[in-house]
Design a protein around this motif. Sequence first.
Motif, PDB file in Angstrom:
ATOM      1  N   VAL A  59      39.247  31.720  58.390  1.00 46.07           N
ATOM      2  CA  VAL A  59      38.850  32.487  59.647  1.00 46.07           C
ATOM      3  C   VAL A  59      38.246  32.457  60.316  1.00 46.07           C
ATOM      4  CG1 VAL A  59      40.681  34.660  61.088  1.00 46.07           C
ATOM      5  CG2 VAL A  59      41.969  33.484  59.387  1.00 46.07           C
ATOM      6  N   ARG A  61      36.887  35.469  62.483  1.00 44.07           N
ATOM      7  CA  ARG A  61      36.464  36.323  63.208  1.00 44.07           C
ATOM      8  C   ARG A  61      36.130  37.269  61.767  1.00 44.07           C
ATOM      9  NH1 ARG A  61      37.904  37.428  69.426  1.00 44.07           N
ATOM     10  NH2 ARG A  61      36.296  36.461  70.069  1.00 44.07           N
ATOM     11  N   GLY A  65      43.314  37.744  63.030  1.00 44.16           N
ATOM     12  CA  GLY A  65      43.262  36.230  62.651  1.00 44.16           C
ATOM     13  C   GLY A  65      43.800  35.860  61.795  1.00 44.16           C
ATOM     14  N   CYS A  66      44.014  36.733  60.761  1.00 44.45           N
ATOM     15  CA  CYS A  66      44.855  36.214  59.554  1.00 44.45           C
ATOM     16  C   CYS A  66      45.984  35.556  59.302  1.00 44.45           C
ATOM     17  CB  CYS A  66      45.228  36.815  58.059  1.00 44.45           C
ATOM     18  SG  CYS A  66      42.854  36.175  57.285  1.00 44.45           S
ATOM     19  N   ARG A  73      37.861  34.342  55.516  1.00 40.23           N
ATOM     20  CA  ARG A  73      37.333  34.848  56.437  1.00 40.23           C
ATOM     21  C   ARG A  73      35.319  34.363  56.451  1.00 40.23           C
ATOM     22  NH1 ARG A  73      39.779  38.360  59.970  1.00 40.23           N
ATOM     23  NH2 ARG A  73      41.411  40.078  58.635  1.00 40.23           N
ATOM     24  N   HIS A  75      32.887  34.780  58.640  1.00 44.89           N
ATOM     25  CA  HIS A  75      31.930  34.860  60.102  1.00 44.89           C
ATOM     26  C   HIS A  75      30.732  35.388  59.390  1.00 44.89           C
ATOM     27  CE1 HIS A  75      34.090  38.668  57.455  1.00 44.89           C
ATOM     28  NE2 HIS A  75      33.296  39.730  58.014  1.00 44.89           N
ATOM     29  N   GLU A 102      40.133  28.100  61.986  1.00 46.86           N
ATOM     30  CA  GLU A 102      41.622  28.615  62.302  1.00 46.86           C
ATOM     31  C   GLU A 102      41.421  30.057  62.938  1.00 46.86           C
ATOM     32  OE1 GLU A 102      44.530  28.768  63.373  1.00 46.86           O
ATOM     33  OE2 GLU A 102      46.119  28.032  61.616  1.00 46.86           O
ATOM     34  N   HIS A 103      42.624  30.652  63.986  1.00 43.07           N
ATOM     35  CA  HIS A 103      42.415  31.846  64.219  1.00 43.07           C
ATOM     36  C   HIS A 103      44.240  31.968  64.761  1.00 43.07           C
ATOM     37  CE1 HIS A 103      43.121  35.354  66.085  1.00 43.07           C
ATOM     38  NE2 HIS A 103      41.532  36.141  65.741  1.00 43.07           N
ATOM     39  N   SER A 108      49.297  36.318  63.891  1.00 43.24           N
ATOM     40  CA  SER A 108      48.643  36.553  63.093  1.00 43.24           C
ATOM     41  C   SER A 108      49.756  37.667  62.489  1.00 43.24           C
ATOM     42  CB  SER A 108      47.535  37.014  63.905  1.00 43.24           C
ATOM     43  OG  SER A 108      46.493  36.530  64.697  1.00 43.24           O
ATOM     44  N   GLN A 125      46.473  41.700  68.867  1.00 38.25           N
ATOM     45  CA  GLN A 125      46.489  39.656  68.522  1.00 38.25           C
ATOM     46  C   GLN A 125      46.106  38.955  69.390  1.00 38.25           C
ATOM     47  OE1 GLN A 125      51.035  41.005  69.429  1.00 38.25           O
ATOM     48  NE2 GLN A 125      49.644  41.469  67.854  1.00 38.25           N
ATOM     49  N   LEU A 159      35.144  32.826  71.864  1.00 36.76           N
ATOM     50  CA  LEU A 159      36.070  32.395  70.340  1.00 36.76           C
ATOM     51  C   LEU A 159      35.952  31.483  70.102  1.00 36.76           C
ATOM     52  CD1 LEU A 159      38.541  33.138  68.889  1.00 36.76           C
ATOM     53  CD2 LEU A 159      39.904  32.400  70.580  1.00 36.76           C
TER      54      LEU A 159
END
Length: 432
Positions: A59, A61, A65-66, A73, A75, A102-103, A108, A125, A159
């Motif tokens: 993910v 961010r 988003g998971c 993640r 980020h 992915e997001h 999510s 979301q 994004l």
Amino acid sequence: MPRLDDPVTVGGLRLRNRLYRTPLLECAGTDSETADTLRSELEPAAAAGAGLVCQGATVVRGEGGCAAPGMTRVHDDEFVAGLAPVPDAVEAHGGRVFAQLEHGGLRSMEVWHAGYRSAHPDLDQLAVSDPPLPLRAADRLGLLDVSPRVLSTDAVYDLAADFGRAAGRLADAGYHGVHVAGANMGIVQQFLSPFYNRRSDEFADGGRFLEVLYDEVRERTDAPLIAKLPAETRAPPGIRRHLSADDCVALCERAAEIGFDAVAPVSGSVFWDMHIVRGEYPERAWADDRFQAGYADAFGSRWRAKLVSLANRVQARRASFEPAWNADLCRRVRERVDVPVMLEGGVRERERIDRLLGDACDLVGMGRPFYAEPRLPARLLDDPDAAVVCENCNNCAVPQAAGVDGVCRTPEVLAERGRLAREGAYETSEED
């Protein structure tokens, strides 16, 4: 015609053969143990000879988003730098590893996982547009918890930049390439799909998001960039706005023109349903007492979990297993693009792989069979008559909703793997 063990080049990167492990959920989390977990999951495939190993969806961010429990993640600069042992281990065996970005958007956990939503009550979301009617109806019935934050034009650019920044971090950590999750109902598919995308700005053209995402990645790395792209041909009856096979072919053409180095066309639905995996209803997994508390936490109660199980049983009848179910779609794409086409979904025998290569695709991937046989490439590359031991029962996948690792749990399959291991079927010349 190319053979499975022939090398192939993707975006200037030479792969030693045409077999790849598709992205799976490694349940590695985002902590001090993540690198060790990912290495233990991915290294066996490389050690057994896979040319390419795709790390499962990560993910871009740090919040939201998971799409499932246990996702990693990417980020944070320091954290991603700490993942360097993963590509190092894969490369030491002659393989290469790509990370999937992915997001989840409207897929999510904030939407479908009751326990996660309860622990994060203020977490909305991301949405491409106002959610389509079926999701709003499910929200009113209490089956989902939809509280969308529709992205402004500037927020869409932000994004896409997060995808680019994540790609740059991973490349700096030694990953050999990046895989964009453009299907399986994540937010990239939501941009591409007319079922979800009803915008009025420049991103009403879903392919525009692919263009901006590509530019953001290329500002930070020249590592190979591939994308999984959807046809929504398995959408339920009555869903008129969806991506046809023709639309998918056109998206793949556009991705190649933009500069993506390979494409993986897949057919599925507009929902996150059994058409992603296909196969049998996973009765053993749904009935397993070890997972009942996790199912209840995910779906809100034990009776709601039973309703989901029932829906899963009904839906499995429409999503029965079909050998190489994306072959016709990939064949159409391959006739129209000049980049490698990657085929995955329902490929189970070496003999079928040999017929597909050079016809429908340039590379062949498998996912669930690696849960049963982590060292599967050793057999497929050595034996022209080899077939996987996976029975497409899906008992490996459903417990992941309860936060449990994806592993094979079918006794007959595990017994056959044990027999093959005793006979040395998973040994390679590297280890002789």
